[in-house]
Design an enzyme around this catalytic site. Structure first.
Site, PDB file in Angstrom:
ATOM      1  N   LYS B  48       0.832  -1.204   0.000  1.00 11.06           N
ATOM      2  CA  LYS B  48       0.000   0.000   0.000  1.00 11.06           C
ATOM      3  C   LYS B  48       0.871   1.260   0.000  1.00 11.06           C
ATOM      4  O   LYS B  48       0.574   2.231  -0.689  1.00 11.06           O
ATOM      5  CB  LYS B  48      -0.953  -0.027   1.204  1.00 11.06           C
ATOM      6  CG  LYS B  48      -2.046  -1.067   1.032  1.00 11.06           C
ATOM      7  CD  LYS B  48      -2.781  -1.391   2.329  1.00 11.06           C
ATOM      8  CE  LYS B  48      -3.707  -2.596   2.067  1.00 11.06           C
ATOM      9  NZ  LYS B  48      -4.320  -3.132   3.290  1.00 11.06           N
ATOM     10  N   GLN B  92      -5.760  -1.660   9.272  1.00  6.12           N
ATOM     11  CA  GLN B  92      -5.310  -2.945   8.736  1.00  6.12           C
ATOM     12  C   GLN B  92      -5.863  -4.100   9.575  1.00  6.12           C
ATOM     13  O   GLN B  92      -5.729  -4.104  10.796  1.00  6.12           O
ATOM     14  CB  GLN B  92      -3.775  -2.981   8.718  1.00  6.12           C
ATOM     15  CG  GLN B  92      -3.196  -4.228   8.092  1.00  6.12           C
ATOM     16  CD  GLN B  92      -3.478  -4.325   6.598  1.00  6.12           C
ATOM     17  OE1 GLN B  92      -3.345  -3.364   5.852  1.00  6.12           O
ATOM     18  NE2 GLN B  92      -3.893  -5.501   6.150  1.00  6.12           N
ATOM     19  N   ASP B 115     -11.584   1.636   2.828  1.00  2.00           N
ATOM     20  CA  ASP B 115     -11.764   0.185   2.774  1.00  2.00           C
ATOM     21  C   ASP B 115     -13.214  -0.167   2.421  1.00  2.00           C
ATOM     22  O   ASP B 115     -13.509  -1.315   2.077  1.00  2.00           O
ATOM     23  CB  ASP B 115     -11.411  -0.431   4.135  1.00  2.00           C
ATOM     24  CG  ASP B 115     -10.342  -1.508   4.018  1.00  2.00           C
ATOM     25  OD1 ASP B 115      -9.931  -1.797   2.876  1.00  2.00           O
ATOM     26  OD2 ASP B 115      -9.934  -2.043   5.052  1.00  2.00           O
TER      27      ASP B 115
END
Lengths: 278, 278
Positions: B48, B92, B115
């Site tokens: 990322k 995460q 997300d």
């Protein structure tokens, strides 16, 4: 072959609610907001009022002129959101064209959204979390449950992909462990799918869309359609001809429509409890 | 038979984003919050960071001790929510067991939720509205689109019903007009479904779950699984044997995983724009 008696199950549910509400000091309050004077809406609101009276809820019907602006309607909803004596808010559909339906549905506080149509309640359903669920698909699940029709691993075909029924219906079934196929107007060869269904749920709004040759012997058939044909109500299923093939079938009227009102009743009490727990 | 090259498409997308960001005075900022030191997470975060650097985003990695309480983590997220210089927040996964993952996902402001996992963004997807969508299924849709694989009316079978992939994947496909079947661990006779799929999407996490005899000749096969087998990465599809039967197939690695990172890149820019339009 057994008829899934929505009326009987609704009466059972309303009696359960009535018993519980009877023991409550404060009575939950449902407010229905109607814009304009749509005839079908008038009928539906009468059914909701009758349900609320029977259960013992407070019921208010706010009828607004169909020239109201979106801003004015949102202001009314905001007042109801802030009013602690109001526990459930239902904005009766359809709304006139100057008003953005989606915006209005999301203006109702999630914990008062007894129609279960807001993004947050839908998102919670999606994640398998407890929430206020859309009344019609929730009513179908309850009907299956009360007749002890197990969905786990079953091949369930949902015809229709509306936000109101098809999509939440499919989500509830997936969450419960069914194998679910969603068919709709773009589906090629619809009978190929419907003919393999252990449980067939139809929510399209086309009279007699589902004919006997499209149904597997012994299938469970749930008809969510409510259509007016030659001045009679009928569903999306060719009832007379499909009936002999089924293990279970819902009639129209007297099937899923009844369950929708019952689940609204359940949602009002649930909304009340959510607000009291906060 | 053609291989769907996720790496190539990712590079195309990142170049498009890089061009756009290059012309922006303020650079969008992505913050990744990690709790603990999970090895797989470290690898994903590196990918990322690399993506962000390439596109021209600001990137911050906040690494918190795995003994952190839920309250402390929520406080960190709240700070990032309020910080106007932060446009995308990604927590995460996985989180340690003392922390409620669902609560944390919903603590991120919807307009910074790159997300796409919060109830509000999922609810918007459900209603077919524009929003920040879950990166992996969104990446599959983009991959199909860039290879001009039409889904309308197609028989699409999704294996897996997770909140992260299976359910949003099915929703996106239904919204686009596919006929969608969702299969999972409770499905009886999985091959019956997979064998009829025009497009088969597998997101389960079981190496070689899908064997050649389960796939129709000429099918499109999308493998979302990432498994470690004998120290090699492999998907949920028995790639070598399924390959000759397909019209298109994604490799693992180099397929859907690449697209996930690309769509995170897209979401950061979109989040930035949503915040600027407010």
């Amino acid at each position: 072959m057994e008829i899934l008696d929505g009326k009987k199950i609704k009466d059972e549910i309303l009696d359960e609610l009535r018993n519980e509400v009877n023991n409550m000091q404060e009575k939950p309050t449902l407010v229905v907001v109607q814009v304009g004077n749509n005839e079908a809406s008038n009928v539906y609101i009468k059914q909701k009022a009758k349900m609320a009276r029977y259960v013992g809820y407070q019921f208010h019907h706010i009828k607004l002129d169909d020239t109201i602006t979106e801003e004015e309607l949102l202001y009314e909803i905001d007042k109801l959101n802030k009013d602690k004596s109001v526990h459930g808010i239902l904005v009766q559909m359809p709304l006139p064209s100057q008003i953005n339906t989606y915006k209005v549905q999301n203006a109702v506080l999630p914990e008062k959204d007894v129609d279960g149509l807001s993004d947050i309640n839908t998102g919670k359903l999606f994640h398998g979390k407890d929430a206020l669920y859309s009344c019609t698909p929730f009513g179908v699940m309850e009907l299956l449950k009360r007749y002890k029709i197990n969905v786990v691993g079953k091949n369930v075909v949902v015809v229709g992909r509306s936000n109101l029924v098809g999509k939440p219906m499919a989500t509830m079934l997936i969450n419960e462990g069914a194998t679910v196929t969603i068919c709709h107007s773009k589906t090629n060869d619809l009978p190929k799918y419907t003919f393999n269904a252990d449980i067939l749920i139809v929510a399209v709004g086309k009279p007699k869309l589902i004919t006997a040759d499209m149904v597997k012997d012994g299938a469970v058939v749930i008809d969510v359609g409510i259509n007016r044909l030659e001045n009679r109500l009928c569903g999306d299923v060719d009832y007379e001809n499909v009936l002999p093939k089924c293990s279970y079938i819902t009639p129209v009227p007297g099937g899923v429509g009844q369950m929708t009102v019952a689940m609204l009743g359940k949602n009002v009490l649930k909304a009340y409890k959510i607000q009291k727990e906060k």
